[in-house]
Enzyme design. Structure first.
Site, short mmCIF file in Angstrom:
data_model
loop_
_atom_site.label_atom_id
_atom_site.label_comp_id
_atom_site.label_asym_id
_atom_site.label_seq_id
_atom_site.Cartn_x
_atom_site.Cartn_y
_atom_site.Cartn_z
CG PHE A 44 47.97 19.12 8.29
CD1 PHE A 44 48.87 19.73 9.15
CD2 PHE A 44 46.64 19.47 8.37
CE1 PHE A 44 48.44 20.67 10.08
CE2 PHE A 44 46.20 20.41 9.29
CZ PHE A 44 47.10 21.01 10.15
NE ARG A 103 55.99 23.39 12.10
CZ ARG A 103 54.78 23.51 11.57
NH1 ARG A 103 54.42 22.74 10.57
NH2 ARG A 103 53.91 24.37 12.06
CE1 TYR A 115 46.91 28.29 8.46
CE2 TYR A 115 44.76 28.62 7.44
CZ TYR A 115 45.66 27.80 8.09
OH TYR A 115 45.33 26.51 8.37
CE LYS A 116 49.55 25.82 7.23
NZ LYS A 116 49.14 24.48 6.81
CG ASP A 135 47.54 20.29 1.26
OD1 ASP A 135 47.96 21.46 1.15
OD2 ASP A 135 46.78 19.93 2.17
C1 PLP Z 1 47.99 23.98 7.35
C2 PLP Z 1 47.50 22.81 6.59
C3 PLP Z 1 46.12 22.62 6.40
C4 PLP Z 1 45.15 23.56 7.07
O1 PLP Z 1 43.83 23.30 6.77
P1 PLP Z 1 42.73 24.33 7.28
O2 PLP Z 1 41.49 23.86 6.65
O3 PLP Z 1 43.16 25.68 6.88
O4 PLP Z 1 42.69 24.25 8.77
C5 PLP Z 1 45.71 21.54 5.62
N1 PLP Z 1 46.62 20.71 5.06
C6 PLP Z 1 47.94 20.86 5.24
C7 PLP Z 1 48.90 19.93 4.59
C8 PLP Z 1 48.42 21.91 6.02
O5 PLP Z 1 49.73 22.06 6.20
#
Ligand code: PLP
Length: 432
Positions: A129, A391, A224-225, A199
């Site tokens: 990400f 997705r 939030y996921k 992560d």
């Molecule tokens: C969703 C996601 C994030 C989100 O980071 P935020 O700081 O909440 O915007 C970070 N890393 C990964 C791998 C994600 O999937």
């Protein structure tokens, strides 16, 4: 061929099906985007209202003590710990995933600098990400290190050497849903003398995670996921107890101080993971996050994450198979791993040329039909990426087998009727 009746029978026999009652899902919607923003728990509204009207409105500042606001980061952290194989007192909720990555990566780099200064490589995947890569770039620059990006999981092995400082991996890839073997990679990184950062943005609440069993070093993840904490919910952070006390994380705010209410001029880090808290917790967001985490803990008497995983695999396998059977001849291919042990809780599809450029519009047409997934762009020049991804996340807490069947039927209709050609589906919105 699996029929809709077969799927309804699977739903009827599913011991986890009642968990869906915890969620507020609009009628007619098949929500396959819980990997991006989890659905709203029924309990959240009343709980947040209670914080507003009673705890804040009536009890005012007393609520830091009387309502336990001050303990929210550790109390919710302890609940999340149960989902990720961590112990009580090992996880706190704070800030965002990006910020927590900044904290743990800096801590890991500082430890390596002290113990093995010749190690200068932070290794991650180019398909990680972007925020993880951006934070990695910043820290590499700051500490005179290199961010090394690999193009395939197999390539990681080539970097397991005495230059490796930190292996920074997202356990389940956000685009493809590919799942890494955390225990094996952590072991390999340790053998090479390096530290690991995991992560868990697409793992926590989606797949069973065993940080302790994997002997991992640091982990972060998203609220939030799959944890259903609400838009922009705070994130979590874990450091193995063997590391937690070792170095200050860089954001040495007062809430991570050993005694914040002594108001001393010098920073003294709190023992353990509490030092990873920076400032005042966002109480309203925390209250919502706790409701979200509770929806997953409600699965514990039914087998917990292990049982959710069994259902998740059945859902994703069914979706992949039906998508191929029903829509394969229309140009649909499955780009997520088909092997169960390499797949998270999502399935990504791609469209064969010349349809690939219709991918965004196909997702929009599905959304109008009530099937909510999302579109992820990518770089066509990169070997590690399929450029246009449709997705679909399968949250076993609230997605059922008939939903899967219906979603594929909608996709079939969007393609056969060429609904994606309509102009309104081809207008790119700010958020895809
Ligand atoms: C969703 C996601 C994030 C989100 O980071 P935020 O700081 O909440 O915007 C970070 N890393 C990964 C791998 C994600 O999937």
């Amino acid at each position: 061929m699996t029929t809709r009746q077969d799927c309804q029978a699977l739903d009827a026999a599913d011991p986890l099906a009642p968990l869906r009652q915890q969620m507020l899902l609009p009628p007619g919607v098949i929500y396959l985007d819980g990997n991006s923003l989890g659905a709203m728990p029924v309990a959240t509204s009343a709980r947040v209202q209670q914080v507003l009207t009673q705890e804040w409105g009536q009890d005012l500042i007393k609520s830091w003590n009387t309502a336990g606001w001050i303990d929210l980061p550790t109390r919710i952290g302890d609940k999340i710990a149960r989902l990720i194989g961590a112990g009580p007192g090992e996880v706190v909720v704070a800030d965002s995933t990006s910020l927590n990555l900044y904290k743990v990566l800096t801590a890991a780099v500082r430890m390596i600098k002290a113990d093995a200064p010749h190690r200068t490589a932070i290794v991650s995947e180019r398909s990680n990400f972007p925020t993880d890569l951006y934070i990695g770039q910043s820290i590499a620059e700051q500490y005179g290190m290199r961010l090394v990006l690999v193009d395939s999981p197999e390539e990681i092995a080539a970097h397991l050497n005495d230059e490796l400082a930190v292996l920074m991996i997202t356990e389940v890839n956000y685009r493809t849903g590919a799942w890494h073997d955390m225990a094996a990679l952590t072991h390999a990184a340790h053998e090479a003398g390096a530290l690991t950062i995991w992560d868990l943005a697409h793992s926590a609440g989606a797949v069973p995670v065993d940080l302790t069993g994997a002997h991992a070093d640091f982990a972060i993840g998203c609220g939030y996921k799959y944890l259903n904490g609400g838009p922009g919910a705070p994130a979590f952070v874990w450091a193995h107890p063997r590391h937690a006390d070792r170095f200050w994380q860089p954001l040495s705010g007062w809430m991570g101080h050993a005694s914040p209410f002594e108001f001393t001029p010098d920073y003294r880090p709190a023992p353990g993971i509490r030092r990873y808290i920076c400032g005042t917790p966002p109480v309203l967001s925390m209250a919502a996050l706790e409701c979200g985490v509770d929806t997953l803990l409600a699965a514990e008497p039914l087998g917990g994450m292990a049982a959710l995983r069994v259902k998740s695999l059945a859902l994703t396998e069914l979706f992949a198979r039906l998508a191929e059977d029903r829509c394969g001849a229309l140009g649909v291919t499955v780009v997520s791993p088909r092997e169960a042990e390499r797949r998270g809780s999502q399935v990504c599809l791609a469209l064969k040329p010349p349809l690939e450029h219709a991918s965004y519009a196909v997702v929009q047409a599905l959304i109008e039909r009530g099937v909510i997934g999302d579109y992820r762009a990518g770089d066509a020049s990169r070997l590690d990426q399929v450029p246009h991804i449709l997705r679909f996340g399968f949250t076993p807490l609230y997605v059922g087998f008939a939903d899967v069947f219906d979603a594929v039927e909608h996709l079939h209709q969007v393609l056969t009727r060429e609904e994606w050609r309509e102009a309104r589906f081809n207008q790119k919105a700010a958020v895809t």
